[in-house]
Design an enzyme around this catalytic site. Sequence first.
Site, PDB file in Angstrom:
ATOM      1  CB  SER A 230      -0.947  -0.067   1.204  1.00 44.87           C
ATOM      2  OG  SER A 230      -2.014   0.823   1.083  1.00 44.87           O
ATOM      3  CG  ASP A 467      -6.156  -2.867  -3.490  1.00 45.63           C
ATOM      4  OD1 ASP A 467      -6.690  -2.092  -2.680  1.00 45.63           O
ATOM      5  OD2 ASP A 467      -5.060  -3.413  -3.290  1.00 45.63           O
ATOM      6  CG  HIS A 495      -5.438  -2.937   0.705  1.00 45.12           C
ATOM      7  ND1 HIS A 495      -5.019  -2.275  -0.425  1.00 45.12           N
ATOM      8  CD2 HIS A 495      -4.758  -2.373   1.743  1.00 45.12           C
ATOM      9  CE1 HIS A 495      -4.139  -1.343  -0.095  1.00 45.12           C
ATOM     10  NE2 HIS A 495      -3.957  -1.393   1.215  1.00 45.12           N
TER      11      HIS A 495
END
Length: 527
Positions: A230, A467, A495
């Site tokens: 991320s 995502d 995610h």
Amino acid sequence: MVNRRAAVGLVLLAAVMAAGCQPEPSGGEGNQRIDPPTDSTPAPDATEGVDSELAEYYTQTLKWDTCGEGFQCASATVPLDYDDPGGDTLELSILRAPATGDDTLGSLLVNPGGPGASGVEYAQLAGSVVTEQVRERYDIVGFDPRGVGESSPIDCLDDAELDEFLSADGTPDDDDEVAELQELVDDFVAGCQSRSGDLLPHIGTHDVARDVDVLRAALGDEKLNFMGKSYGTFIGAVYADMFPDRVGRLVLDGAIDPTLTGDELALGQARGFERALSAFLSWCVAQDSCAPGDTEAEARAAILGLLEQADAEPLPTSDQNRELTESLAFYGLILPLYLTSAEGYAPLNQALAQALDEGDGTMLLQFADIYLERNSSGEYNGNQNEVIGAVNCLDHPESGTVEDAEASLPKFEKISPIFGPFLAWGGVGCGELAGGDDNATDAPVSPMEPTTAEGAAPILVIGTTNDPATPYEWAESLAGQLSSGVLLTYEAAVHTAYLAGSTCIDEAVDAYLLEGTVPKPGTRCSS
């Protein structure tokens, strides 16, 4: 944009049956080789290409102490301001989970995202962060980035003030509500500047990337091996662009496109959450009982109605002192969407049933607390809720005024009537926080130029098609910008992809980390 799956997947499932669960770092791991701590010897080329004024940081010796079963801890010294290396310094907290085998490949630095998530806590979960094969070959090393956790943490609000800030109306409907939101944002900015003023301008991603290079050298590694999830992919991408000749094996999972403005990032997230919600609703309406409705259209309307209801009159919960506001309902909704369908969908359906059928916001409040890292005693674990705003504003300091939010609201609502309004208003105050006082930063402002990292070794970029927090298009863009970027696609709704249920993804990442082999162009994996 933190990767929470390793820590909260099982917690969320448990929350279906019991209230008040909170994620805790795991302890030592079975079958782990535990050696006495040894001091790290800096890399042989530690000062090559380094300004002489920074040499002392690159050649420092890390002194390790045992800190819990199977773990070793140290601290590294870095300059507060890289433009003034002889000035004030910071101490970065580091944790190492030593490799379980003897034939090692050095260190693998890991970052779970955020901004604001603790890499120290992430490395404590080493057995859930990488496969057993990778654990055998690498020391898994996590660090709290500057301003985070145990690394000179910034502070903006106390816990009671943070409660008020996070539960407040994030989608104002009239002038009075706009004024209330602006007042809360002003208090947040003033708190950050008064409590963390000297540090605040120096916690942006470009400073963190420079810290990573100091850590690489101090750990004794000639090249950086790194896994970022991320927001951690932003750290990795910026590092690669700054130090392409020092890139080893970089895994950027759930990638962020560094060229986007703050407004474009928020729009992308609105689109991502909308797609993830669609995936949940497709699953939900196929079940015997889907709490929000029998069709996707009916379910969307019910969820939107729930948010509007919570906005008008917050829902009661099992905690008599806390209600489920619209903002807390938003956080409660998005947490399960970060997870795999097996982890998140059934709990979300049950929480929606409780809220819609019984008018009880207890489960959604539990989910919001897990997302926001608030424990049952009312304290927040770490300072991620403050760091995420500060770092994002420093990295993307475009003016975030009420007028900007109002002007952008229609396009956000068009993309996602449910999530868009929250994200449209999320940037208010950024211009003031980044440079409105004496805290102006010299870090590059967005949008950045394309991140090319010319001359770097192959870099593995992973994107997941649905995502929720880091849309697939961002991974496509980053892989295309990087001169040596290789895109690996995961066809799923979750995610980040590694260790999310796809043997295909896991084997591709392991082959890269262990052998340096990248997937064939166009490789796509499914669950």
